[in-house]
Write a protein that holds these residues in place. Structure first.
Motif, PDB file in Angstrom:
ATOM      1  N   THR A 155      10.912  80.880  26.030  1.00  0.00           N
ATOM      2  CA  THR A 155       9.645  80.228  26.359  1.00  0.00           C
ATOM      3  C   THR A 155       8.545  80.690  25.404  1.00  0.00           C
ATOM      4  OG1 THR A 155      10.268  80.205  28.697  1.00  0.00           O
ATOM      5  CG2 THR A 155       7.945  79.820  28.192  1.00  0.00           C
ATOM      6  N   GLU A 156       7.771  79.745  24.890  1.00  0.00           N
ATOM      7  CA  GLU A 156       6.647  80.084  24.022  1.00  0.00           C
ATOM      8  C   GLU A 156       5.623  80.925  24.785  1.00  0.00           C
ATOM      9  OE1 GLU A 156       5.991  79.688  20.842  1.00  0.00           O
ATOM     10  OE2 GLU A 156       7.957  78.745  20.494  1.00  0.00           O
ATOM     11  N   GLY A 157       5.092  81.937  24.121  1.00  0.00           N
ATOM     12  CA  GLY A 157       4.051  82.754  24.731  1.00  0.00           C
ATOM     13  C   GLY A 157       4.538  83.844  25.652  1.00  0.00           C
ATOM     14  N   THR A 158       5.846  84.099  25.678  1.00  0.00           N
ATOM     15  CA  THR A 158       6.364  85.182  26.513  1.00  0.00           C
ATOM     16  C   THR A 158       5.893  86.524  25.954  1.00  0.00           C
ATOM     17  OG1 THR A 158       8.356  83.926  27.110  1.00  0.00           O
ATOM     18  CG2 THR A 158       8.448  86.325  27.388  1.00  0.00           C
ATOM     19  N   PRO A 159       5.207  87.345  26.741  1.00  0.00           N
ATOM     20  CA  PRO A 159       4.731  88.648  26.254  1.00  0.00           C
ATOM     21  C   PRO A 159       5.794  89.733  26.414  1.00  0.00           C
ATOM     22  CG  PRO A 159       3.897  88.269  28.449  1.00  0.00           C
ATOM     23  CD  PRO A 159       4.712  87.045  28.090  1.00  0.00           C
TER      24      PRO A 159
END
Length: 213
Positions: A155-159
């Motif tokens: 997933t994009e933006g997973t920290p």
């Protein structure tokens, strides 16, 4: 701040008996199912928040026209439909073995951890996801971490240090863990770097059959 708001919303008797002291709750029979104390509820919500974010509220909203609550029995937390909970009052507490879906348990040190039995629930609301290549599924189902070479996408933006649900390429939830790298870092990693630290997988239903049962 979001977690504090959610706790305040449900502190009005939904799943926590804040009006009763922890000492009184502790005086109950160890095997009896009971509402959570404030401290226990905070630990449960903090862990759920890690995986589903503000959608943690949806766990207790009406799903399929039904409301849900949490209950504790021994060291295990159960997610229960409220109308079933009410009906269970007709059963003697010392005769009640379990009720609802177990989502996690407290360790001997008092820390709460999610168990594989909560996978269906957290996958429904998961913010961060990782999809495995078909060739890597078996390794993961034996309890191994997810490597960069095993990952098909993320997933994009997973920290970093976020709760992550792991899926097959056909969108079947396989387990969950904690991100070891952020999405943007994954693109620069070597193939043997760890992307997700394993916490639970559906292979446990065979490997740990007696413990889960």
């Amino acid at each position: 701040a979001v977690l504090a708001r959610e706790l305040s919303v449900y502190a009005k008797g939904r799943f926590v008996s804040f009006g009763r002291s922890e000492s009184r709750l502790g005086a109950q029979s160890e095997g009896e199912m009971r509402p959570l104390t404030e401290k226990e509820a905070k630990a449960v919500f903090e862990k759920l928040f890690k995986f589903v974010g503000k959608d943690v509220e949806a766990f207790l909203r009406k799903r399929e026209k039904e409301s849900y609550c949490f209950r504790l029995q021994k060291n295990k937390i159960y997610y229960i439909r409220e109308n079933i909970m009410r009906k269970s009052t007709n059963i003697s507490r010392d005769k009640l073995v379990s009720l609802g879906t177990q989502i996690g348990k407290f360790t001997h040190s008092g820390k709460f951890r999610l168990t594989i039995t909560c996978l269906e629930l957290i996958s429904e609301f998961a913010k961060n996801k990782v999809w495995l290549k078909s060739s890597a599924e078996m390794s993961y189902l034996y309890g191994n971490n997810v490597l960069k070479s095993s990952m098909a996408r993320i997933t994009e933006g997973t920290p970093v240090n976020a709760g992550v649900v792991v899926y097959s390429m056909s969108d079947v939830p396989l387990g969950f863990g904690v991100s070891a790298r952020a999405t943007e870092d994954c693109r620069r990693l070597d193939p043997h770097s760890i992307v997700v630290l394993h916490q639970a997988d559906i292979g446990e239903y065979l490997r740990n059959e007696n413990e889960i049962g």
